[in-house]
Scaffold this motif. Structure first.
Motif, PDB file in Angstrom:
ATOM      1  N   MET A 123       0.834  -1.199   0.000  1.00 28.72           N
ATOM      2  CA  MET A 123       0.000   0.000   0.000  1.00 28.72           C
ATOM      3  C   MET A 123       0.876   1.258   0.000  1.00 28.72           C
ATOM      4  O   MET A 123       1.948   1.249   0.576  1.00 28.72           O
ATOM      5  N   THR A 124       0.387   2.329  -0.584  1.00 27.14           N
ATOM      6  CA  THR A 124       1.096   3.593  -0.535  1.00 27.14           C
ATOM      7  C   THR A 124       0.400   4.528   0.425  1.00 27.14           C
ATOM      8  O   THR A 124      -0.799   4.408   0.680  1.00 27.14           O
ATOM      9  N   LEU A 125       1.153   5.453   0.953  1.00 27.39           N
ATOM     10  CA  LEU A 125       0.639   6.393   1.944  1.00 27.39           C
ATOM     11  C   LEU A 125      -0.260   7.441   1.331  1.00 27.39           C
ATOM     12  O   LEU A 125      -1.253   7.850   1.924  1.00 27.39           O
ATOM     13  N   PHE A 126       0.032   7.863   0.101  1.00 24.53           N
ATOM     14  CA  PHE A 126      -0.563   9.090  -0.393  1.00 24.53           C
ATOM     15  C   PHE A 126      -2.067   9.022  -0.573  1.00 24.53           C
ATOM     16  O   PHE A 126      -2.778   9.962  -0.248  1.00 24.53           O
ATOM     17  N   GLY A 127      -2.589   7.924  -1.134  1.00 24.26           N
ATOM     18  CA  GLY A 127      -4.028   7.863  -1.350  1.00 24.26           C
ATOM     19  C   GLY A 127      -4.799   8.069  -0.066  1.00 24.26           C
ATOM     20  O   GLY A 127      -5.783   8.809  -0.017  1.00 24.26           O
ATOM     21  N   ARG A 128      -4.360   7.419   1.004  1.00 26.92           N
ATOM     22  CA  ARG A 128      -5.041   7.598   2.287  1.00 26.92           C
ATOM     23  C   ARG A 128      -4.847   9.007   2.821  1.00 26.92           C
ATOM     24  O   ARG A 128      -5.725   9.563   3.454  1.00 26.92           O
ATOM     25  N   SER A 129      -3.668   9.580   2.593  1.00 28.76           N
ATOM     26  CA  SER A 129      -3.414  10.933   3.076  1.00 28.76           C
ATOM     27  C   SER A 129      -4.384  11.925   2.469  1.00 28.76           C
ATOM     28  O   SER A 129      -4.936  12.793   3.153  1.00 28.76           O
TER      29      SER A 129
ATOM     30  N   LEU B  97     -14.804  -0.687   7.263  1.00 31.24           N
ATOM     31  CA  LEU B  97     -13.746  -1.623   6.896  1.00 31.24           C
ATOM     32  C   LEU B  97     -13.542  -2.667   7.990  1.00 31.24           C
ATOM     33  O   LEU B  97     -13.711  -2.386   9.178  1.00 31.24           O
ATOM     34  N   SER B  98     -13.172  -3.851   7.589  1.00 29.70           N
ATOM     35  CA  SER B  98     -12.911  -4.912   8.564  1.00 29.70           C
ATOM     36  C   SER B  98     -11.730  -4.538   9.445  1.00 29.70           C
ATOM     37  O   SER B  98     -10.883  -3.715   9.064  1.00 29.70           O
ATOM     38  N   PRO B  99     -11.634  -5.123  10.635  1.00 30.81           N
ATOM     39  CA  PRO B  99     -10.473  -4.857  11.490  1.00 30.81           C
ATOM     40  C   PRO B  99      -9.157  -5.152  10.779  1.00 30.81           C
ATOM     41  O   PRO B  99      -8.166  -4.438  10.964  1.00 30.81           O
ATOM     42  N   GLU B 100      -9.142  -6.193   9.956  1.00 26.90           N
ATOM     43  CA  GLU B 100      -7.920  -6.550   9.245  1.00 26.90           C
ATOM     44  C   GLU B 100      -7.510  -5.455   8.260  1.00 26.90           C
ATOM     45  O   GLU B 100      -6.328  -5.103   8.164  1.00 26.90           O
ATOM     46  N   ALA B 101      -8.487  -4.909   7.535  1.00 25.14           N
ATOM     47  CA  ALA B 101      -8.187  -3.851   6.571  1.00 25.14           C
ATOM     48  C   ALA B 101      -7.736  -2.582   7.272  1.00 25.14           C
ATOM     49  O   ALA B 101      -6.812  -1.890   6.830  1.00 25.14           O
ATOM     50  N   GLN B 102      -8.381  -2.266   8.393  1.00 21.97           N
ATOM     51  CA  GLN B 102      -7.985  -1.075   9.151  1.00 21.97           C
ATOM     52  C   GLN B 102      -6.571  -1.223   9.704  1.00 21.97           C
ATOM     53  O   GLN B 102      -5.771  -0.270   9.662  1.00 21.97           O
ATOM     54  N   GLN B 103      -6.249  -2.392  10.217  1.00 20.58           N
ATOM     55  CA  GLN B 103      -4.899  -2.607  10.744  1.00 20.58           C
ATOM     56  C   GLN B 103      -3.862  -2.561   9.623  1.00 20.58           C
ATOM     57  O   GLN B 103      -2.744  -2.075   9.825  1.00 20.58           O
ATOM     58  N   ALA B 104      -4.233  -3.037   8.440  1.00 19.84           N
ATOM     59  CA  ALA B 104      -3.314  -2.975   7.306  1.00 19.84           C
ATOM     60  C   ALA B 104      -3.024  -1.530   6.931  1.00 19.84           C
ATOM     61  O   ALA B 104      -1.886  -1.174   6.588  1.00 19.84           O
ATOM     62  N   MET B 105      -4.050  -0.681   7.005  1.00 24.33           N
ATOM     63  CA  MET B 105      -3.856   0.740   6.733  1.00 24.33           C
ATOM     64  C   MET B 105      -2.882   1.350   7.731  1.00 24.33           C
ATOM     65  O   MET B 105      -1.968   2.095   7.359  1.00 24.33           O
ATOM     66  N   LEU B 106      -3.066   1.032   9.006  1.00 21.34           N
ATOM     67  CA  LEU B 106      -2.203   1.593  10.040  1.00 21.34           C
ATOM     68  C   LEU B 106      -0.774   1.086   9.878  1.00 21.34           C
ATOM     69  O   LEU B 106       0.197   1.858   9.977  1.00 21.34           O
TER      70      LEU B 106
ATOM     71  N   ASP C 193      -2.766   1.877  -3.318  1.00 23.98           N
ATOM     72  CA  ASP C 193      -3.083   1.339  -1.999  1.00 23.98           C
ATOM     73  C   ASP C 193      -4.384   0.559  -1.976  1.00 23.98           C
ATOM     74  O   ASP C 193      -4.533  -0.382  -1.206  1.00 23.98           O
ATOM     75  N   VAL C 194      -5.347   0.942  -2.811  1.00 20.82           N
ATOM     76  CA  VAL C 194      -6.634   0.253  -2.766  1.00 20.82           C
ATOM     77  C   VAL C 194      -6.705  -0.923  -3.719  1.00 20.82           C
ATOM     78  O   VAL C 194      -7.373  -1.921  -3.441  1.00 20.82           O
ATOM     79  N   THR C 195      -6.024  -0.843  -4.862  1.00 23.13           N
ATOM     80  CA  THR C 195      -6.124  -1.928  -5.831  1.00 23.13           C
ATOM     81  C   THR C 195      -5.429  -3.191  -5.356  1.00 23.13           C
ATOM     82  O   THR C 195      -5.698  -4.281  -5.867  1.00 23.13           O
ATOM     83  N   GLU C 196      -4.538  -3.093  -4.372  1.00 25.51           N
ATOM     84  CA  GLU C 196      -3.890  -4.273  -3.828  1.00 25.51           C
ATOM     85  C   GLU C 196      -4.773  -5.015  -2.832  1.00 25.51           C
ATOM     86  O   GLU C 196      -4.455  -6.123  -2.427  1.00 25.51           O
ATOM     87  N   SER C 197      -5.874  -4.415  -2.438  1.00 23.28           N
ATOM     88  CA  SER C 197      -6.786  -5.035  -1.480  1.00 23.28           C
ATOM     89  C   SER C 197      -8.191  -5.046  -2.068  1.00 23.28           C
ATOM     90  O   SER C 197      -8.762  -3.990  -2.320  1.00 23.28           O
ATOM     91  N   PRO C 198      -8.776  -6.215  -2.309  1.00 22.93           N
ATOM     92  CA  PRO C 198     -10.145  -6.259  -2.840  1.00 22.93           C
ATOM     93  C   PRO C 198     -11.143  -5.479  -1.987  1.00 22.93           C
ATOM     94  O   PRO C 198     -12.032  -4.815  -2.519  1.00 22.93           O
ATOM     95  N   GLU C 199     -10.989  -5.558  -0.670  1.00 21.08           N
ATOM     96  CA  GLU C 199     -11.933  -4.857   0.205  1.00 21.08           C
ATOM     97  C   GLU C 199     -11.801  -3.349   0.062  1.00 21.08           C
ATOM     98  O   GLU C 199     -12.793  -2.635  -0.089  1.00 21.08           O
ATOM     99  N   LEU C 200     -10.566  -2.848   0.101  1.00 25.01           N
ATOM    100  CA  LEU C 200     -10.360  -1.411  -0.057  1.00 25.01           C
ATOM    101  C   LEU C 200     -10.793  -0.945  -1.436  1.00 25.01           C
ATOM    102  O   LEU C 200     -11.423   0.112  -1.587  1.00 25.01           O
ATOM    103  N   SER C 201     -10.462  -1.733  -2.465  1.00 22.95           N
ATOM    104  CA  SER C 201     -10.826  -1.366  -3.828  1.00 22.95           C
ATOM    105  C   SER C 201     -12.338  -1.274  -3.978  1.00 22.95           C
ATOM    106  O   SER C 201     -12.870  -0.313  -4.554  1.00 22.95           O
TER     107      SER C 201
END
Length: 295
Positions: free
Chosen positions: A1-7, A186-195, A231-239
């Motif tokens: 994941m990259t930082l910028f999209g979430r930023s 978002l699932s706990p797993e997806a949120q933790q992946a973001m962090l 950052d989102v295309t690497e995760s089906p849930e985020l995407s």
């Protein structure tokens, strides 16, 4: 994941008060612009960068002409006053009854968070009531602000201020509650992946932001989409949650709006107007042709 999209999303949603950097010499920028039109309706699609430094001359030429022709401005969301927004953030992004965040994430991640907070000269307990997604976006916001990027200089704020000055109607495709709700759902797993990604990639934001702004300034939608959406295309849930489903809904809104006459300027994050799941692709599936504006 990259930082910028979430930023970018964090800065938009949390309405952070970034400190503008001193204005450098003006540099010309020609970001991409598209248009959908029929006999009595014209809808411009403009991909934005939510935070920028002063000095880029982008609100001119074709972009300004399209804006001036438009009767209304449509953004991703219309941000309310800071007090209202922060109350919404607290409601959706914190839980005082839950165990401290440091106890809800893996031990190694908790240690990295503690180290990062110490570097920020913040108490170790600062994020205890936060959900992981809010901790991630808060840290990303701090990093982007430190680099001198400001929401006040971003494309949305520039467009909103111009629309207000000219008496144009301003509306949002989503409410702030809806946008924050995407993160909260978002699932706990997806949120933790973001962090985890945000903690890992601190320090790389300057390089990434520079590449993003350069691609945007050149109107290179493909390069920009790849950077912003990595950052989102690497995760089906985020995407699915942050990109594909929203693009589909926005395309439906545009298709419905085409049934009424008028001229509309739609400005959304540039990542939504690039890639195989872009708004343009969604519109094409409905038989609606989108043309790039040459300038």
């Amino acid at each position: 994941m990259t930082l910028f999209g979430r930023s970018l999303i964090a800065l938009l949603l949390l309405a952070s008060a970034c400190r503008p950097a001193p204005a450098p010499s003006t540099q010309d920028a020609d970001p991409a612009l598209w248009v959908v039109r029929d006999a009595d309706t014209t809808i411009y699609l403009f991909g934005t960068i939510h935070v920028l430094k002063p000095g880029l001359s982008w609100f001119d030429e074709a972009v300004r002409k399209a804006f001036d022709k438009s009767d209304m401005l449509v953004l991703e969301t219309v941000i309310p006053d800071p007090a209202t927004m922060q109350a919404l953030v607290r409601e959706l992004g914190t839980d005082a009854s839950a165990p401290p965040l440091r106890e809800r994430i893996p031990a190694d991640m908790a240690k990295r968070l503690e180290t990062t907070l110490a570097e920020e000269k913040m108490p170790a307990s600062s994020f205890d009531t936060m959900d992981p997604w809010l901790a991630a976006t808060t840290l990303a916001t701090l990093e982007v602000s430190r680099l001198g990027y400001a929401r006040e200089q971003g494309a949305e704020e520039t467009l909103r201020a111009a629309a207000q000055a000219e008496g144009k109607q301003v509306s949002g495709l989503e409410t702030p509650r809806q946008q924050l709700g995407y993160f909260d759902s978002l699932s706990p797993e997806a949120q933790q992946a973001m962090l985890a990604a945000t903690l890992d990639e601190r320090g790389d934001a300057g390089t990434m932001l520079g590449r993003i702004v350069d691609a945007w300034s050149r109107g290179d939608a493909d390069a920009l989409g790849g950077l912003v959406n990595a950052d989102v295309t690497e995760s089906p849930e985020l995407s699915r949650t942050l990109l594909v489903s929203r693009n589909a809904r926005w395309a439906q809104w545009i298709a419905a709006r085409m049934q009424r006459p008028g001229t509309v300027f739609v400005a959304v994050g540039a990542g939504h107007l690039a890639g195989k799941d872009s708004v343009q692709t969604m519109l094409a599936r409905q038989g609606i042709t989108v043309q790039r504006v040459a300038y």
